[in-house]
Design a protein around this motif. Structure first.
Motif, PDB file in Angstrom:
ATOM      1  N   THR A  81       0.812  -1.218   0.000  1.00  0.00           N
ATOM      2  CA  THR A  81       0.000   0.000   0.000  1.00  0.00           C
ATOM      3  C   THR A  81       0.848   1.271   0.000  1.00  0.00           C
ATOM      4  O   THR A  81       0.574   2.194  -0.768  1.00  0.00           O
ATOM      5  CB  THR A  81      -0.964  -0.010   1.204  1.00  0.00           C
ATOM      6  OG1 THR A  81      -1.937  -1.031   0.997  1.00  0.00           O
ATOM      7  CG2 THR A  81      -1.665   1.318   1.365  1.00  0.00           C
ATOM      8  N   ALA A  85       0.714   4.293  -2.831  1.00  0.00           N
ATOM      9  CA  ALA A  85       0.426   5.677  -2.468  1.00  0.00           C
ATOM     10  C   ALA A  85       1.551   6.605  -2.890  1.00  0.00           C
ATOM     11  O   ALA A  85       1.314   7.700  -3.421  1.00  0.00           O
ATOM     12  CB  ALA A  85       0.190   5.776  -0.960  1.00  0.00           C
ATOM     13  N   LYS A 111      -8.962   0.698  -0.073  1.00  0.00           N
ATOM     14  CA  LYS A 111      -8.429   1.939   0.470  1.00  0.00           C
ATOM     15  C   LYS A 111      -8.376   2.967  -0.655  1.00  0.00           C
ATOM     16  O   LYS A 111      -7.981   2.648  -1.769  1.00  0.00           O
ATOM     17  CB  LYS A 111      -7.039   1.717   1.072  1.00  0.00           C
ATOM     18  CG  LYS A 111      -7.050   0.810   2.304  1.00  0.00           C
ATOM     19  CD  LYS A 111      -5.642   0.644   2.888  1.00  0.00           C
ATOM     20  CE  LYS A 111      -5.662  -0.244   4.124  1.00  0.00           C
ATOM     21  NZ  LYS A 111      -4.302  -0.436   4.697  1.00  0.00           N
ATOM     22  N   TYR A 113      -7.196   6.769  -2.176  1.00  0.00           N
ATOM     23  CA  TYR A 113      -6.170   7.811  -2.086  1.00  0.00           C
ATOM     24  C   TYR A 113      -6.451   8.930  -3.073  1.00  0.00           C
ATOM     25  O   TYR A 113      -6.562   8.698  -4.278  1.00  0.00           O
ATOM     26  CB  TYR A 113      -4.778   7.218  -2.366  1.00  0.00           C
ATOM     27  CG  TYR A 113      -4.299   6.342  -1.249  1.00  0.00           C
ATOM     28  CD1 TYR A 113      -3.518   6.866  -0.221  1.00  0.00           C
ATOM     29  CD2 TYR A 113      -4.668   5.001  -1.181  1.00  0.00           C
ATOM     30  CE1 TYR A 113      -3.110   6.073   0.839  1.00  0.00           C
ATOM     31  CE2 TYR A 113      -4.268   4.204  -0.124  1.00  0.00           C
ATOM     32  CZ  TYR A 113      -3.493   4.742   0.880  1.00  0.00           C
ATOM     33  OH  TYR A 113      -3.105   3.952   1.930  1.00  0.00           O
ATOM     34  N   GLY A 117      -2.967  12.178  -1.072  1.00  0.00           N
ATOM     35  CA  GLY A 117      -2.847  11.196  -0.007  1.00  0.00           C
ATOM     36  C   GLY A 117      -4.182  10.582   0.393  1.00  0.00           C
ATOM     37  O   GLY A 117      -5.184  10.709  -0.317  1.00  0.00           O
ATOM     38  N   GLU A 118      -4.199   9.920   1.534  1.00  0.00           N
ATOM     39  CA  GLU A 118      -5.399   9.217   1.995  1.00  0.00           C
ATOM     40  C   GLU A 118      -6.604  10.137   2.095  1.00  0.00           C
ATOM     41  O   GLU A 118      -6.481  11.313   2.449  1.00  0.00           O
ATOM     42  CB  GLU A 118      -5.160   8.620   3.393  1.00  0.00           C
ATOM     43  CG  GLU A 118      -4.447   7.301   3.419  1.00  0.00           C
ATOM     44  CD  GLU A 118      -4.520   6.653   4.800  1.00  0.00           C
ATOM     45  OE1 GLU A 118      -5.629   6.562   5.354  1.00  0.00           O
ATOM     46  OE2 GLU A 118      -3.459   6.252   5.301  1.00  0.00           O
ATOM     47  N   THR A 343       0.781   8.061   4.849  1.00  0.00           N
ATOM     48  CA  THR A 343       0.027   6.819   4.951  1.00  0.00           C
ATOM     49  C   THR A 343       0.925   5.815   5.658  1.00  0.00           C
ATOM     50  O   THR A 343       2.156   5.958   5.648  1.00  0.00           O
ATOM     51  CB  THR A 343      -0.395   6.308   3.556  1.00  0.00           C
ATOM     52  OG1 THR A 343      -1.401   5.298   3.696  1.00  0.00           O
ATOM     53  CG2 THR A 343       0.784   5.731   2.776  1.00  0.00           C
TER      54      THR A 343
END
Length: 475
Positions: A81, A85, A111, A113, A117-118, A343
Motif C-alpha cells: 500500500t 500511495a 483503500k 487515495y 494522499g489518503e 500513509t
C-alpha cells in the motif's frame, strides 16, 4: 450493502464487496474527485491489490467503475500500500488499493487515495452518500490496462536507498517471514541493498492474515523458532498489504508497534509525534517531541499531523500501535531524501529499528529495553458482534457506577478516557482499554501494568468479563 468504512478504508465480507458494492464506492470516489476538482476525467487512477483470492476480481470491478466515470485505470498488481500511495502521489494522481489488510481471507476492502494522499472522514461521508446511486448498475469490463507494477516497486525500493548511515546493515542476518504479504519482495530488496543477509522464510500462496497489533501465538512460535534455528539478529514481516510491520528481536520476542514508532521518532529527531490513545502511555515521557493523541485510524492520525504541520513543526511523525509509521515532512537521512508519505508504512520502522540499535551499539532487545517504556500488551476477542461490543462500551462509558462494578474484580477505577472506546486507569496505575474494532467483528483489549505477566493477566481477566457480559452471543 453491508460493507462500510472502518478505521482505514471500506471493509466487509467478500460477497458484500463483489456484489457491486466495491465498484459502487469506486465510482462514487471518482465522481467525488471530479466534483471537488481533485482530479479530472482522463487522468489515471492507479489500482493495486494484495494477495487475497478475491482481490483480482474486486480490482477488475473497480477498474470498470472508474473507467465509467472517464478515468484511466492503471494496473499496479500486487504491491505494498505505501508503495502504491507513493507512486500515485508522485504522479499527482488518485489510487485504489484492494486489500483487507490483516483481517481474514473471507473479508476484503478498498483503500482510497486522493492525489495528495489518503482520504479523510469528510471524503468517506461523501463517498458513502454517492455510492447507493451506482448500486445495481451493470458495467462493461475495463479495456486492457497498462501495467506499472515494476515502476511502483522500483520507486519504493529506491526511496530507501542509502537511508541507513555508515556501514548500513552489513553483518546482520535478518529473517523475512514472507507469508502472503504484498511487501515481501520490496522488503527483501530494500534490506539486501542496505547490506543485510536476508533469509526468506515461510512463503505462502494461501493468504495468511498476520495481525501485527495482536500477534497470534502461532506466529510468535513460528518466528521465534526461525530466529533460533537460523541464528538471526532479528526477523521482520508485514501484514497483508504491507503497511504494518512485524519485528522480532534476536531473542525471539515480538517488538510492540508503538515501541517501533517511538524508535522512529527518536532516531529521526521528530519534534511532533501524532499517535492514537491506544499507543503506550509512556510515549510523552520518552521523546523530546510534542505529542498529539488521537482516535484509532490513519485518517485521525493524518488529521493530527496536519494540525502539527499548521504549527510549522519541522519533522512530523505519526504512528499507530500496529507499528505503521506516517511522515509529514521531507526527511533526510544519510544519503536518502524521503518525500512525505502520509500513509502507514512498514519499511521505515523496520529500517530505523536496526539502524538505531546499531548506532547505539546494542542488540534489538537491548535497544528496546533502553526505551524504558511501561509494559504493555494487547489482544482481541474474535467473532464478537460489532453492535454488541459498541453497546457494551457505551453502557460502561455512560455510567460511572456500572463501570466501577464491571471492573471491581480488577481494582478501583481511578480515571476514564473516552477518546476511542473506553480506557480505564485503575487507582494502582494499571490500565485496561476496550475498543470495538472498526475493521472486523472483534473487541480489542489493551493493557499496561508493572510486568508483562501482569499486563497479560489484566487482559485475560477483562476478556473473561466481556465474554461473561455477552453470554451465549459469543460464538
Amino acid at each position: 450493502m453491508a460493507a462500510k468504512f472502518g478505521t482505514s478504508g471500506l471493509r466487509g465480507l467478500v460477497g458484500d464487496l463483489t456484489d457491486g458494492t466495491a465498484s459502487a464506492h469506486a465510482r462514487a470516489f471518482a465522481r467525488h474527485l471530479g466534483s471537488h476538482a481533485m482530479a479530472q476525467p482522463g487522468s489515471p487512477i492507479f489500482i493495486g491489490r494484495d494477495m487475497r483470492a478475491s482481490s483480482p476480481e474486486i480490482a477488475r470491478q473497480c477498474a470498470a467503475a472508474v473507467r465509467a466515470e472517464g478515468y484511466v485505470p492503471v494496473d499496479c498488481g500486487v504491491v505494498p500500500t505505501p508503495a502504491l500511495a507513493l507512486h500515485a502521489m508522485g504522479r499527482g494522481a488518485a489510487a485504489l488499493m484492494i486489500t483487507g489488510s490483516h483481517i481474514p481471507d473471507d473479508r476484503n476492502g478498498v483503500k482510497f487515495y486522493r492525489p495528495d494522499g489518503e482520504i479523510d472522514k469528510t471524503d468517506e461521508t461523501a463517498i458513502s452518500a454517492l455510492a447507493p446511486e451506482f448500486l445495481g448498475q451493470t458495467l462493461p469490463d475495463a479495456a486492457p490496462m497498462q501495467s506499472e507494477h515494476d515502476k511502483v516497486l522500483d520507486a519504493f525500493v529506491a526511496r530507501y536507498r542509502g537511508f541507513v548511515a555508515g556501514e548500513g546493515l552489513h553483518g546482520l542476518r535478518i529473517g523475512l517471514y514472507e507469508h502472503s504479504s504484498a511487501a515481501s519482495e520490496a522488503l527483501a530488496r530494500i534490506l539486501t541493498e542496505a547490506g543485510a543477509a536476508v533469509i526468506r522464510l515461510g512463503h505462502s500462496h494461501r493468504f495468511i492474515p498476520v495481525d501485527t497489533e495482536a500477534v497470534s501465538d502461532e506466529t510468535r512460535r513460528l518466528t521465534a523458532g526461525w530466529v533460533q534455528s537460523e541464528s538471526l539478529d532479528g526477523l521482520v514481516s508485514a501484514d497483508g498489504d504491507g503497511d504494518r510491520p512485524l519485528v522480532v528481536d534476536e531473542t525471539g520476542s515480538v517488538l510492540r508497534g508503538d515501541a517501533l514508532g517511538l524508535i522512529v521518532a527518536r532516531h529521526l529527531g521528530a519534534d511532533a509525534v501524532v499517535t492514537p490513545v491506544t499507543s503506550n502511555s509512556g510515549i510523552e515521557d520518552h521523546c523530546d517531541a510534542r505529542v498529539w493523541r488521537t482516535r484509532v485510524g490513519s485518517p485521525f492520525v493524518i488529521a493530527g499531523m496536519n494540525a502539527a504541520l499548521e504549527e510549522d513543526m519541522r519533522r512530523v511523525i505519526g504512528f499507530e500501535a500496529n507499528g505503521g509509521v506516517l511522515t509529514g515532512n521531507v526527511i533526510e537521512s544519510s544519503q536518502a531524501r524521503l518525500a512525505p508519505l502520509p500513509t502507514r508504512d512498514s519499511v521505515l520502522p523496520i529500517l530505523c529499528a536496526f539502524a538505531a540499535a546499531r548506532q547505539a551499539g546494542q542488540s534489538l532487545s537491548a535497544h528496546v529495553a533502553s526505551l524504558a517504556l511501561p509494559v504493555a500488551a494487547s489482544d482481541r476477542i474474535e467473532n464478537f458482534p460489532t453492535a454488541q461490543s459498541q453497546q457494551l462500551v457505551v453502557r460502561l462509558s455512560g455510567d460511572a457506577a456500572v463501570c466501577a462494578g464491571f471492573f471491581a474484580t480488577l481494582g478501583t477505577v481511578g480515571h476514564i478516557d473516552r477518546t476511542d472506546g473506553l480506557r480505564v486507569t485503575l487507582e494502582d496505575g494499571r490500565i485496561v482499554h476496550l475498543r470495538p474494532s472498526g475493521n472486523a467483528p472483534e473487541m480489542r483489549v489493551y493493557s499496561e501494568a508493572g510486568s508483562l505477566a501482569d499486563a497479560q493477566a489484566v487482559i485475560a481477566a477483562t476478556m473473561a468479563l466481556v465474554k461473561q457480559s455477552a453470554g451465549d452471543q459469543i460464538r
